[in-house]
Design an enzyme around this catalytic site. Structure first.
Site, PDB file in Angstrom:
ATOM      1  N   ASP A  15       0.880  -1.174   0.000  1.00  0.00           N
ATOM      2  CA  ASP A  15       0.000   0.000   0.000  1.00  0.00           C
ATOM      3  C   ASP A  15       0.919   1.226   0.000  1.00  0.00           C
ATOM      4  OD1 ASP A  15      -2.370   1.618   0.327  1.00  0.00           O
ATOM      5  OD2 ASP A  15      -1.938   1.798   2.447  1.00  0.00           O
ATOM      6  N   SER A  16       0.304   2.394  -0.080  1.00  0.00           N
ATOM      7  CA  SER A  16       1.094   3.626  -0.002  1.00  0.00           C
ATOM      8  C   SER A  16       1.570   3.887   1.431  1.00  0.00           C
ATOM      9  CB  SER A  16       0.249   4.806  -0.472  1.00  0.00           C
ATOM     10  OG  SER A  16      -0.901   4.911   0.341  1.00  0.00           O
ATOM     11  N   TYR A  47      -1.077   8.289  -2.572  1.00  0.00           N
ATOM     12  CA  TYR A  47      -1.207   7.883  -3.974  1.00  0.00           C
ATOM     13  C   TYR A  47      -2.398   8.583  -4.639  1.00  0.00           C
ATOM     14  CZ  TYR A  47       2.073   3.859  -4.072  1.00  0.00           C
ATOM     15  OH  TYR A  47       3.175   3.045  -4.089  1.00  0.00           O
ATOM     16  N   GLY A  48      -3.406   8.847  -3.848  1.00  0.00           N
ATOM     17  CA  GLY A  48      -4.659   9.375  -4.388  1.00  0.00           C
ATOM     18  C   GLY A  48      -4.514  10.675  -5.160  1.00  0.00           C
ATOM     19  N   CYS A  78      -4.375  -1.673  -1.727  1.00  0.00           N
ATOM     20  CA  CYS A  78      -4.599  -0.242  -1.932  1.00  0.00           C
ATOM     21  C   CYS A  78      -5.578  -0.110  -3.093  1.00  0.00           C
ATOM     22  CB  CYS A  78      -3.262   0.407  -2.273  1.00  0.00           C
ATOM     23  SG  CYS A  78      -3.398   2.126  -2.808  1.00  0.00           S
ATOM     24  N   ASN A  79      -6.664   0.584  -2.857  1.00  0.00           N
ATOM     25  CA  ASN A  79      -7.660   0.746  -3.933  1.00  0.00           C
ATOM     26  C   ASN A  79      -7.095   1.561  -5.091  1.00  0.00           C
ATOM     27  OD1 ASN A  79     -10.694  -0.035  -2.915  1.00  0.00           O
ATOM     28  ND2 ASN A  79      -9.315   0.428  -1.241  1.00  0.00           N
ATOM     29  N   THR A  80      -6.344   2.596  -4.740  1.00  0.00           N
ATOM     30  CA  THR A  80      -5.812   3.488  -5.760  1.00  0.00           C
ATOM     31  C   THR A  80      -4.857   2.723  -6.686  1.00  0.00           C
ATOM     32  OG1 THR A  80      -5.907   5.152  -4.018  1.00  0.00           O
ATOM     33  CG2 THR A  80      -4.802   5.780  -6.054  1.00  0.00           C
ATOM     34  N   GLU A 159      -3.312   8.609   8.213  1.00  0.00           N
ATOM     35  CA  GLU A 159      -1.868   8.324   8.212  1.00  0.00           C
ATOM     36  C   GLU A 159      -1.163   9.134   9.294  1.00  0.00           C
ATOM     37  OE1 GLU A 159      -0.869   6.047   5.817  1.00  0.00           O
ATOM     38  OE2 GLU A 159       1.260   6.072   6.294  1.00  0.00           O
ATOM     39  N   CYS A 191     -11.086   2.670   0.234  1.00  0.00           N
ATOM     40  CA  CYS A 191      -9.686   2.999   0.518  1.00  0.00           C
ATOM     41  C   CYS A 191      -9.309   2.172   1.739  1.00  0.00           C
ATOM     42  CB  CYS A 191      -9.539   4.489   0.809  1.00  0.00           C
ATOM     43  SG  CYS A 191      -7.909   4.952   1.430  1.00  0.00           S
ATOM     44  N   THR A 192      -8.159   1.526   1.659  1.00  0.00           N
ATOM     45  CA  THR A 192      -7.817   0.602   2.746  1.00  0.00           C
ATOM     46  C   THR A 192      -7.446   1.315   4.049  1.00  0.00           C
ATOM     47  OG1 THR A 192      -5.590   0.461   1.799  1.00  0.00           O
ATOM     48  CG2 THR A 192      -7.140  -1.295   1.240  1.00  0.00           C
ATOM     49  N   HIS A 193      -7.323   2.616   4.007  1.00  0.00           N
ATOM     50  CA  HIS A 193      -7.122   3.356   5.263  1.00  0.00           C
ATOM     51  C   HIS A 193      -8.434   3.457   6.063  1.00  0.00           C
ATOM     52  CE1 HIS A 193      -3.339   4.700   3.457  1.00  0.00           C
ATOM     53  NE2 HIS A 193      -2.998   5.268   4.611  1.00  0.00           N
TER      54      HIS A 193
HETATM   55  N1  DGL Z   1      -4.833   3.233   1.045  1.00  0.00           N
HETATM   56  C1  DGL Z   1      -4.907   3.656  -0.273  1.00  0.00           C
HETATM   57  C2  DGL Z   1      -6.183   3.261  -0.976  1.00  0.00           C
HETATM   58  O1  DGL Z   1      -6.747   2.276  -0.677  1.00  0.00           O
HETATM   59  C3  DGL Z   1      -4.369   4.960  -0.735  1.00  0.00           C
HETATM   60  C4  DGL Z   1      -4.343   6.161   0.093  1.00  0.00           C
HETATM   61  C5  DGL Z   1      -3.437   7.169  -0.579  1.00  0.00           C
HETATM   62  O2  DGL Z   1      -2.222   6.925  -0.590  1.00  0.00           O
HETATM   63  O3  DGL Z   1      -3.929   8.176  -1.116  1.00  0.00           O
HETATM   64  O4  DGL Z   1      -6.656   3.898  -1.868  1.00  0.00           O
END
Ligand code: DGL
Length: 280
Positions: A15-16, A47-48, A78-80, A159, A191-193
């Site tokens: 992930d990011s 990443y977004g 990570c979804n992105t 984060e 988003c996995t966060h």
């Molecule tokens: N956790 C990530 C996701 O699922 C990305 C968050 C990010 O880095 O912007 O999209």
């Protein structure tokens, strides 16, 4: 007791930042015999906000690193990166059926459990603008009404350790009050966060909306892939080379918040190894 080298190889997860730890935790809970190798690309978080090309590039480089470390499968937690980099990762690693993204299992779940309903998606700007959830859900359920909202403040907020407090609840409430998300039946945490703020999201909705956290859904998908390819580690003594717990964590840039947050997932702070793959 003989241990098969293949099944004992680690599952590579990336992930990011800390978000993918929600998936890593679900995987270790469901599959306690598995070793995991986690990579958080903290140097490039979030990443977004990046272009699809940049995310593709990061994802491929990380996946190649995981392959080099002998990972038997790769989970794009990570979804992105799943939206922008999945195909490129499959192509670059040649690990075709052994790359799992976080989007497809969530889509399958929602189509099965919320057929023809109004589904809300929240995620990063990149994930939402890719339209990937809407496309995949409506391909399987053309009547579904999919509405999406980019919530770019949430991943950096999490984060930085801002969750379960007044500030985070105010920001969450402000996003979820947007008219776009009115009258939804279910909300996908795209988003996995976001599983880290699941309780705050649930607090906003009460019992009226199903909040879908895909970490456990993805862990089940990982198990299915391992079973299908006879790669599941069924030997509880089958961990080696990864310490007692069978876990290794790499970050591209050391951040204290990552180390702090890791406590929430694995009861104690994880030991981070900084590895700057971008200078290789
Ligand atoms: N956790 C990530 C996701 O699922 C990305 C968050 C990010 O880095 O912007 O999209």
């Amino acid at each position: 007791m003989s241990i098969s080298f293949k099944t004992a190889q680690p599952i590579g997860i990336f992930d990011s930042g800390i978000g993918g730890l929600t998936v890593a935790r679900a995987i270790t809970k469901l599959l306690p015999n598995e070793q995991i190798l986690y990579f958080g690309d903290t140097a490039h978080m979030p990443y977004g906000e990046k272009s699809a090309e940049a995310i593709k590039h990061y994802s491929v480089k990380i996946a190649e690193f995981l392959k080099l470390k002998n990972c038997k499968m790769i989970v794009i937690a990570c979804n992105t990166a799943s939206a922008a980099g999945f195909k490129a990762v499959v192509k670059a690693t040649g690990m075709k059926d052994l790359v799992v993204n976080v989007i497809d299992p969530a889509v399958d779940y929602v189509v099965k459990n919320h057929y023809r309903q109004r589904i809300g998606i929240i995620g990063t700007k990149r994930t939402i603008s890719s339209n990937v959830y809407a496309k995949r859900i409506t391909a399987l359920d053309p009547i579904a009404n999919v509405v999406q909202l980019a919530t770019p403040l949430l991943a950096p907020m999490i984060e930085e350790g801002f969750y379960n407090n007044k500030i985070s609840q105010t920001i969450i409430n402000s996003y979820l009050s947007k008219s776009k998300l009115n009258k939804i039946d279910a909300l996908i945490l795209g988003c996995t966060h976001y599983p880290l703020i699941k309780n705050e999201i649930k607090k906003f909705y009460g019992k009226n909306v199903a909040v879908i956290d895909s970490s456990e859904i993805v862990a089940k998908a990982v198990k299915e892939v391992l079973l299908k390819h006879q790669l599941l580690n069924t030997n509880k003594h089958g961990k080696f080379g990864f310490g007692k717990k069978g876990q290794q964590f790499f970050v591209s840039d050391y951040t204290q918040s990552f180390e702090e947050s890791s406590k929430i997932f694995f009861d104690e702070k994880v030991k981070l190894k900084q590895f700057n793959i971008w200078e290789e």
